[in-house]
Design a protein around this motif. Structure first.
Motif, mmCIF file in Angstrom:
data_model
loop_
_atom_site.group_PDB
_atom_site.id
_atom_site.type_symbol
_atom_site.label_atom_id
_atom_site.label_comp_id
_atom_site.label_asym_id
_atom_site.label_seq_id
_atom_site.Cartn_x
_atom_site.Cartn_y
_atom_site.Cartn_z
ATOM 1 N N GLY A 242 0.784 -1.223 0.000
ATOM 2 C CA GLY A 242 0.000 0.000 0.000
ATOM 3 C C GLY A 242 0.818 1.276 0.000
ATOM 4 N N ARG A 243 2.123 1.188 0.248
ATOM 5 C CA ARG A 243 2.963 2.384 0.211
ATOM 6 C C ARG A 243 3.373 2.742 -1.214
ATOM 7 N N TYR A 244 3.261 1.821 -2.131
ATOM 8 C CA TYR A 244 3.698 2.034 -3.510
ATOM 9 C C TYR A 244 2.499 2.183 -4.430
ATOM 10 N N VAL A 245 2.500 3.257 -5.220
ATOM 11 C CA VAL A 245 1.473 3.490 -6.230
ATOM 12 C C VAL A 245 2.193 3.456 -7.561
ATOM 13 N N HIS A 246 1.862 2.492 -8.388
ATOM 14 C CA HIS A 246 2.602 2.190 -9.606
ATOM 15 C C HIS A 246 1.835 2.680 -10.824
ATOM 16 N N HIS A 247 2.515 3.455 -11.682
ATOM 17 C CA HIS A 247 1.924 3.932 -12.933
ATOM 18 C C HIS A 247 2.887 3.647 -14.084
ATOM 19 N N TYR A 248 2.309 3.304 -15.225
ATOM 20 C CA TYR A 248 3.113 3.065 -16.419
ATOM 21 C C TYR A 248 3.264 4.330 -17.236
ATOM 22 N N LEU A 249 4.437 4.501 -17.837
ATOM 23 C CA LEU A 249 4.695 5.525 -18.839
ATOM 24 C C LEU A 249 4.671 4.844 -20.200
ATOM 25 N N PRO A 250 4.357 5.565 -21.264
ATOM 26 C CA PRO A 250 4.301 4.934 -22.589
ATOM 27 C C PRO A 250 5.625 4.274 -22.975
ATOM 28 N N GLU A 251 5.559 3.146 -23.654
ATOM 29 C CA GLU A 251 6.753 2.442 -24.139
ATOM 30 C C GLU A 251 7.638 3.367 -24.966
#
Length: 98
Positions: free
Chosen positions: A29-38
């Motif tokens: 719960g401490r980590y919020v993960h988001h992807y950036l475009p390839e």
């Protein structure tokens, strides 16, 4: 890339990496993960702008960022300029990077 932030619920890390997919929460719960475009890893310079509060709210909607602690890089890559703008209610990060 990780952005270490203090929030109304304690320390959080906003994590950004290239890839496709919806945001997902990491194990504790401490980590919020988001992807950036390839395409951000194609060897060209790109400007990436993120609304950190909106990224946090996407997964933990009842938490507010109170301040930013650090900008952390794991692995390799080149970062040209990191700029924060806005106030506590609107925290925006601009990352020219390849």
């Amino acid at each position: 890339m990780y952005i270490s932030v203090n929030t109304t619920a304690g320390l959080r890390y906003l994590r950004y990496q290239k890839g496709e997919g919806a945001p997902l929460a990491m194990s504790n719960g401490r980590y919020v993960h988001h992807y950036l475009p390839e395409s951000t890893a194609n060897g060209q310079w790109h400007t990436i702008s993120r609304d950190l509060q909106a990224d946090l709210h996407a997964l933990q909607s009842d938490i507010t960022i109170t301040n930013i602690n650090a900008f952390l890089i794991r692995g390799s890559g080149r970062i040209g300029e990191v700029r924060l703008s806005g106030s506590v209610s609107y925290t925006h990060l601009t990352l020219p990077t390849i």
